[in-house]
Design a protein around this motif. Structure first.
Motif, PDB file in Angstrom:
ATOM      1  N   GLY A  16      15.748 -18.964  19.563  1.00 39.20           N
ATOM      2  CA  GLY A  16      15.391 -19.899  18.504  1.00 39.20           C
ATOM      3  C   GLY A  16      15.694 -19.377  17.115  1.00 39.20           C
ATOM      4  N   LYS A  17      14.651 -19.315  16.259  1.00 37.43           N
ATOM      5  CA  LYS A  17      14.814 -18.890  14.868  1.00 37.43           C
ATOM      6  C   LYS A  17      15.219 -17.422  14.748  1.00 37.43           C
ATOM      7  CE  LYS A  17       9.810 -18.081  14.578  1.00 37.43           C
ATOM      8  NZ  LYS A  17       8.549 -18.503  13.933  1.00 37.43           N
ATOM      9  N   ASP A  57      11.989 -27.206  19.231  1.00 35.04           N
ATOM     10  CA  ASP A  57      13.038 -27.325  20.243  1.00 35.04           C
ATOM     11  C   ASP A  57      13.143 -26.069  21.100  1.00 35.04           C
ATOM     12  OD1 ASP A  57      13.664 -29.839  19.325  1.00 35.04           O
ATOM     13  OD2 ASP A  57      15.239 -29.139  17.976  1.00 35.04           O
ATOM     14  N   CYS A  58      12.572 -24.978  20.647  1.00 30.94           N
ATOM     15  CA  CYS A  58      12.576 -23.722  21.402  1.00 30.94           C
ATOM     16  C   CYS A  58      11.148 -23.173  21.425  1.00 30.94           C
ATOM     17  CB  CYS A  58      13.536 -22.711  20.757  1.00 30.94           C
ATOM     18  SG  CYS A  58      13.768 -21.210  21.719  1.00 30.94           S
ATOM     19  N   THR A  96      17.745 -16.126  16.399  1.00 32.67           N
ATOM     20  CA  THR A  96      19.100 -16.029  16.958  1.00 32.67           C
ATOM     21  C   THR A  96      19.977 -15.054  16.185  1.00 32.67           C
ATOM     22  OG1 THR A  96      19.027 -18.261  17.892  1.00 32.67           O
ATOM     23  CG2 THR A  96      21.208 -17.308  17.467  1.00 32.67           C
ATOM     24  N   ALA A 128      11.913 -25.801  15.110  1.00 30.28           N
ATOM     25  CA  ALA A 128      11.362 -24.723  15.933  1.00 30.28           C
ATOM     26  C   ALA A 128      10.783 -25.230  17.241  1.00 30.28           C
ATOM     27  CB  ALA A 128      10.305 -23.951  15.153  1.00 30.28           C
ATOM     28  N   ASP A 141      16.729 -18.645  24.427  1.00 27.44           N
ATOM     29  CA  ASP A 141      15.328 -18.780  23.990  1.00 27.44           C
ATOM     30  C   ASP A 141      14.987 -17.970  22.745  1.00 27.44           C
ATOM     31  OD1 ASP A 141      14.834 -20.467  26.119  1.00 27.44           O
ATOM     32  OD2 ASP A 141      14.101 -18.864  27.425  1.00 27.44           O
ATOM     33  N   GLY A 170      16.691 -24.557  17.716  1.00 31.01           N
ATOM     34  CA  GLY A 170      15.457 -23.977  17.203  1.00 31.01           C
ATOM     35  C   GLY A 170      15.636 -22.963  16.100  1.00 31.01           C
ATOM     36  N   GLU A 171      16.889 -22.770  15.645  1.00 30.73           N
ATOM     37  CA  GLU A 171      17.145 -21.753  14.618  1.00 30.73           C
ATOM     38  C   GLU A 171      16.562 -22.172  13.277  1.00 30.73           C
ATOM     39  OE1 GLU A 171      20.901 -19.173  12.834  1.00 30.73           O
ATOM     40  OE2 GLU A 171      21.185 -20.462  14.577  1.00 30.73           O
TER      41      GLU A 171
END
Length: 407
Positions: free
Chosen positions: A347-348, A217-218, A350, A215, A345, A209-210
């Motif tokens: 995601g973006k 995905d998280c 991280t 996105a 959790d 999700g990074e």
């Protein structure tokens, strides 16, 4: 059968990166282990108080507060691998400054040298910890961290033993300028490690999700607008802050404590904590995640560390130093467990989250300094009381803190 083959293929794919990054974790431990030799040396050679000598550790770890976030920006610009190489250049500069510091017998210059070494440590920690965390499934991150921890903690006692071997004197008889030869050797090795980092075949990795286009995905992080909306991360940052502080006390005070107790060959006692930690890391590598969750491991370790810290204070002096092994055993899986629990959790967010975690390493500046102040007031043994409230909070995080979420 297909899943097993896929898992084996994935594991084999990451063997070389794990070995290379493991060498870097060893370098981190070695650089920090130097402090456990320098502290009693400065205490004697410069005739300063314990609180003043422990400022060397404070200077090293204060760099995390200042450069933790900039390090994440650098990683975003040039990637993990080039940031690792850059960190070794910083290390080399900082380590070189120890040599004129010794010649001038200058505590302020020693602190500057420690701070610049701390910069290198900051950039390297900001690179290797999130890298290992997301180099594979998050559920097994503590297992990978355990392998890294073995390399890291074995390096702590090797540093003072290496210095003692090259110098060839007991620490009580060492002149400051005796450190020149071993430091030149260490600088050369760190420069070579920087070249290795630059040339190594390390794949660039990203967390689930990074990327903006992944996105979904998280989902927990998808609608968040700020890193401050992740309470489990913020509570984890405080846990890591306290953990690094008490781990530094358990690792960095052994030679000094043995000296305070009047024990012969004080540098040999530097092995007590790493032995406990390596035992813990081996258990983590064997048991996580198949038999033990990361949260359960954290709870067990917090209880062990609490027992050890209380017994260090309450036991007879001649036995007390050996109970530090229980503190160290407890500390062993805290780092491997705290990182994935706090980073889950995000995601973006991280990289931003990892920068906060790296900043939290400044706990290694505060808690040992408090220990040094308490040592001057109440003595070396009672000063270990500083660890008890820290381990209590870490136990809370393992029980409840890592589960806290917002809508």
């Amino acid at each position: 059968m297909e899943k097993e083959k896929s898992a084996d293929a994935l594991q084999n794919k990451y063997v070389l990166p794990l070995i290379i990054v493991g060498v870097m974790f060893f370098a981190i431990g070695f650089a920090l282990g130097i402090n456990s030799y320098i502290i009693p040396l400065l205490n004697t050679a410069l005739d300063i108080s314990s609180a003043e000598s422990y400022l060397v550790i404070a200077a090293t770890f204060s760099a995390f507060l200042i450069f933790g976030y900039p390090a994440s920006l650098v990683i975003g610009k040039i990637g993990y691998k080039k940031t690792m190489a850059l960190s070794f250049l910083m290390f080399a500069i900082g380590l070189y400054l120890f040599i004129p510091s010794a010649k001038m017998e200058s505590l302020p210059l020693f602190l500057v040298a420690s701070f610049i070494s701390g910069m290198g440590n900051t950039f390297l920690q900001a690179s290797v910890n999130p890298y290992i965390t997301i180099l594979g499934p998050i559920e097994s991150a503590a297992k990978r961290m355990s392998y890294m921890g073995i390399a890291n903690k074995l390096a702590w006692p090797i540093a003072p033993l290496f210095l003692a071997l090259i110098i060839g004197k007991d620490v009580e008889n060492v002149a400051l300028t005796d450190i020149n030869t071993p430091f030149f050797i260490i600088i050369g090795v760190f420069v070579l490690l920087g070249v290795l980092a630059l040339l190594a075949k390390l794949p660039e990795v990203k967390a689930v999700g990074e990327d903006e286009d992944s996105a979904d995905d998280c989902p927990y992080a998808a609608n968040k607008t700020s890193i401050w909306q992740f309470p489990h991360l913020l509570l984890g940052v405080l846990a890591l802050f306290l953990y690094v502080g008490v781990e530094t006390v358990s690792l960095g005070t052994l030679v000094d404590y043995a000296t305070s107790l009047g024990l012969a060959n004080a540098e040999y006692y530097a092995w007590i904590a790493p032995v406990g930690m390596v035992i813990g890391y081996i258990c983590g590598a064997a048991l996580i995640p198949k038999y033990l969750s990361q949260a359960t491991a954290l709870k067990i370790c917090a209880i062990s560390a609490l027992f050890g810290s209380v017994m260090v204070v309450l036991s007879p002096e001649y036995l007390s130093i050996y109970f530090i092994v229980f503190m160290a055993l407890g500390c062993s899986l805290m780092w491997p467990a705290l990182w994935p629990l706090a980073m889950t959790d995000l995601g973006k967010f991280t990289k931003a989250g990892s920068s906060l975690m790296v900043i939290a390493i400044v706990g290694g500046a505060l808690v040992p300094t408090v220990y040094g102040l308490m040592k001057d007031v109440v003595g070396a043994q009672d000063a270990y009381w500083v660890c008890v409230p820290c381990f209590l909070y870490i136990l809370y995080y393992g029980l409840k803190g890592h589960k806290v979420r917002t809508n």
